[in-house]
Scaffold this active site. Structure first.
Site, PDB file in Angstrom:
ATOM      1  N   HIS A  69       0.828  -7.556  -0.557  1.00  0.00           N
ATOM      2  CA  HIS A  69       0.770  -6.849   0.723  1.00  0.00           C
ATOM      3  C   HIS A  69      -0.488  -7.178   1.511  1.00  0.00           C
ATOM      4  CE1 HIS A  69      -1.525  -3.776  -1.666  1.00  0.00           C
ATOM      5  NE2 HIS A  69      -2.178  -3.663  -0.538  1.00  0.00           N
ATOM      6  N   ASP A 103       3.862  -7.367  -6.403  1.00  0.00           N
ATOM      7  CA  ASP A 103       2.805  -7.338  -5.383  1.00  0.00           C
ATOM      8  C   ASP A 103       1.721  -8.384  -5.681  1.00  0.00           C
ATOM      9  OD1 ASP A 103       1.447  -6.541  -3.141  1.00  0.00           O
ATOM     10  OD2 ASP A 103       0.624  -4.717  -4.028  1.00  0.00           O
ATOM     11  N   SER A 133      -7.656  -3.268  -2.261  1.00  0.00           N
ATOM     12  CA  SER A 133      -6.377  -3.896  -2.585  1.00  0.00           C
ATOM     13  C   SER A 133      -6.525  -5.379  -2.853  1.00  0.00           C
ATOM     14  CB  SER A 133      -5.394  -3.717  -1.430  1.00  0.00           C
ATOM     15  OG  SER A 133      -4.528  -2.669  -1.686  1.00  0.00           O
TER      16      SER A 133
END
EC number: 3.4.21.4
Length: 266
Positions: A81, A125, A221
């Site tokens: 992402h 992911d 992230s």
């Protein structure tokens, strides 16, 4: 040898003591409550020499927005992402405790997001970034080890997560690299915690204290979750940051070793 023992001992107590020491998504109506772009909460400042594989990802001419892990002289792993296949004008900073200065700043040649990445469930992911230039290794810049295919992460294993994200504490700067120790949570327990959000998949691994207090958060992230210098997970998502009853969710690297080898040769 003495230093190694002291570090291991400190790591054990950091996990044992627990929390007492220390963007929107169009397809998920509850995404604002979840954080899909990780920051270290309840952690400590750490010199990059202790996590020399830590990478900062940014747009060319813009600021840090995700972390990453150096896998080799030309490859970086981050979250799916964080970067889409075909995306251009990205760069990584490697070998610095500051995400905005120092170290080596290298442009990304190509983004390879996992073909099964799912925006709704955040499954698979992962993204592999091929760099335009070869990284020069040093004490502050070195690759992390990759796990064996399908290697398990045992419940209670003490893991380290690092990054430059939101500390949720105005007295702590997120300009400086930070880290936290968190214990691995069983797949069953994590799935139960997130059942109302669809649960977790076999491509995910969870870590955190039941009482909360330490976690990754917005801005971390794509960054590393490691054990014994091995990349166990990639900071992915979770409910809030360091919330009691909701461990952090990480993309499980061992589940995609075949894909990593196919794309990067590693």
């Amino acid at each position: 040898m003495t230093r190694i023992i002291l570090i291991l001992t400190a790591t054990f107590f950091a996990c044992a003591l627990g929390a007492s020491t220390g963007g929107s998504h169009p397809l998920r109506p509850w995404w604002n409550a979840l954080r899909s772009s990780g920051r270290i909460v309840g952690g400590f400042e750490v010199p990059v020499e202790e996590v020399p594989f830590q990478v900062s990802l940014s747009g060319v001419g813009s600021s840090h927005f995700c972390g990453g892990s150096l896998l080799s002289e030309r490859w970086v792993m981050t979250a799916g992402h964080c970067a889409a296949s075909g995306q251009t004008n990205l760069q990584v900073r490697i070998g610095s405790s500051q995400h905005a200065s120092g170290g080596q700043l290298i442009k990304v040649k190509k983004v390879n997001r996992h073909p099964k990445y799912d925006e709704v469930t955040t499954d698979y992911d992962f993204a592999l970034l091929e760099l335009e230039e070869t990284v020069t290794f040093s004490d502050s810049c070195a690759p992390v080890k990759l796990p064996q295919k399908d290697a398990p992460v045992n419940e209670g294993t003490c893991l380290q997560v690092s990054g430059w994200g939101n500390t949720q504490n105005p007295s702590e700067s997120s300009e400086v690299l930070r880290a936290a120790y968190v214990p691995a949570v069983s797949q069953k327990e994590c799935h139960k915690a997130y059942l109302s959000f669809g649960g977790v998949t076999d491509r995910m691994v969870c870590a955190g204290f039941k009482e909360g207090g330490k976690d990754s958060c917005q801005g971390d992230s794509g960054g590393p979750l490691v054990h014994d210098n091995t990349l166990v997970g990639v900071v992915s998502w979770g409910y809030g940051c360091a919330q009691a009853g909701y461990p952090g969710v990480y993309a499980r690297v061992a589940s995609v070793r075949d894909w990593v080898k196919e794309v990067s040769g590693l």
